[in-house]
Design a protein around this motif. Sequence first.
Motif, short mmCIF file in Angstrom:
data_model
loop_
_atom_site.label_atom_id
_atom_site.label_comp_id
_atom_site.label_asym_id
_atom_site.label_seq_id
_atom_site.Cartn_x
_atom_site.Cartn_y
_atom_site.Cartn_z
N GLU A 108 23.68 -22.11 -33.07
CA GLU A 108 23.07 -20.90 -32.53
C GLU A 108 22.02 -20.34 -33.47
N LYS A 109 20.96 -19.86 -32.90
CA LYS A 109 19.91 -19.19 -33.66
C LYS A 109 20.42 -17.81 -34.08
N LEU A 110 20.14 -17.44 -35.32
CA LEU A 110 20.49 -16.09 -35.77
C LEU A 110 19.61 -15.07 -35.06
N THR A 111 20.15 -13.90 -34.85
CA THR A 111 19.40 -12.83 -34.19
C THR A 111 19.17 -11.69 -35.18
N GLU A 112 18.38 -10.74 -34.79
CA GLU A 112 18.14 -9.57 -35.64
C GLU A 112 19.44 -8.82 -35.91
N ALA A 113 20.35 -8.83 -34.96
CA ALA A 113 21.66 -8.18 -35.18
C ALA A 113 22.46 -8.90 -36.26
N ASP A 114 22.28 -10.24 -36.37
CA ASP A 114 22.99 -11.01 -37.39
C ASP A 114 22.44 -10.73 -38.79
N TRP A 115 21.12 -10.58 -38.89
CA TRP A 115 20.47 -10.44 -40.19
C TRP A 115 19.29 -9.47 -40.06
N PRO A 116 19.58 -8.18 -39.92
CA PRO A 116 18.53 -7.20 -39.58
C PRO A 116 17.48 -6.97 -40.66
N VAL A 122 15.77 -14.39 -39.13
CA VAL A 122 15.76 -14.30 -37.67
C VAL A 122 14.89 -15.42 -37.10
N LYS A 123 13.81 -15.74 -37.78
CA LYS A 123 12.90 -16.78 -37.30
C LYS A 123 13.45 -18.19 -37.52
N ARG A 126 20.05 -20.40 -38.59
CA ARG A 126 20.98 -20.87 -37.56
C ARG A 126 22.38 -20.86 -38.14
#
Length: 132
Positions: A108-116, A122-123, A126
Motif C-alpha cells: 500500500e502507498k503511504l498517505t498523508e495521514a500515515d506520514w503528515p 507520501v509521494k 509504501r
Amino acid sequence: FGIDASPLVINRSKELLEANTEVRQGDYRKLPYQDGYFDVVIADATLLYVSPKEIDQVLSEINRVVNKRVVLVERFSDSLKGEVVGHTYGRDYKTLFENLGYKTLVDEKLTEADWPTSANWVKHGRIYVFEK
C-alpha cells in the motif's frame, strides 16, 4: 529485539525500552541471530540507506533470520538494486521479495495521514507485508 549500527541509538533504546528488551549493536549485512530466529522482521525506513551494492546481502540476511513474515515501510521505485528517490534509495521490494519466494500480503502507498510531516514519504513511501 532490536539492532542498530549506532551505539548512541542502542544506549538510548535501552533507556526507553523495558529492561527485558534485547537491543544490540550490529550490522544488517551480518545479523547476529540464528536461522529462522524471528517470526517477524520489521524494517521501518532502514533499507532505504542500503547501497545498491549491498542490498542483495541485506535481503538475504533478513530472509535467513525470519521464518514467517517481513514488514517494511520503505521508499518505492521501479529499480531492483535501488535508485535515488529524494536523498535515499527506493526499490521495488515487492518484486525483490517475490523473487525470494515470498507472497505479498500488503502493498500500500503511504498517505498523508500515515506520514503528515513528509511530502516525500507520501509521494514515494509504501508499506509491505510479505509471507514466506
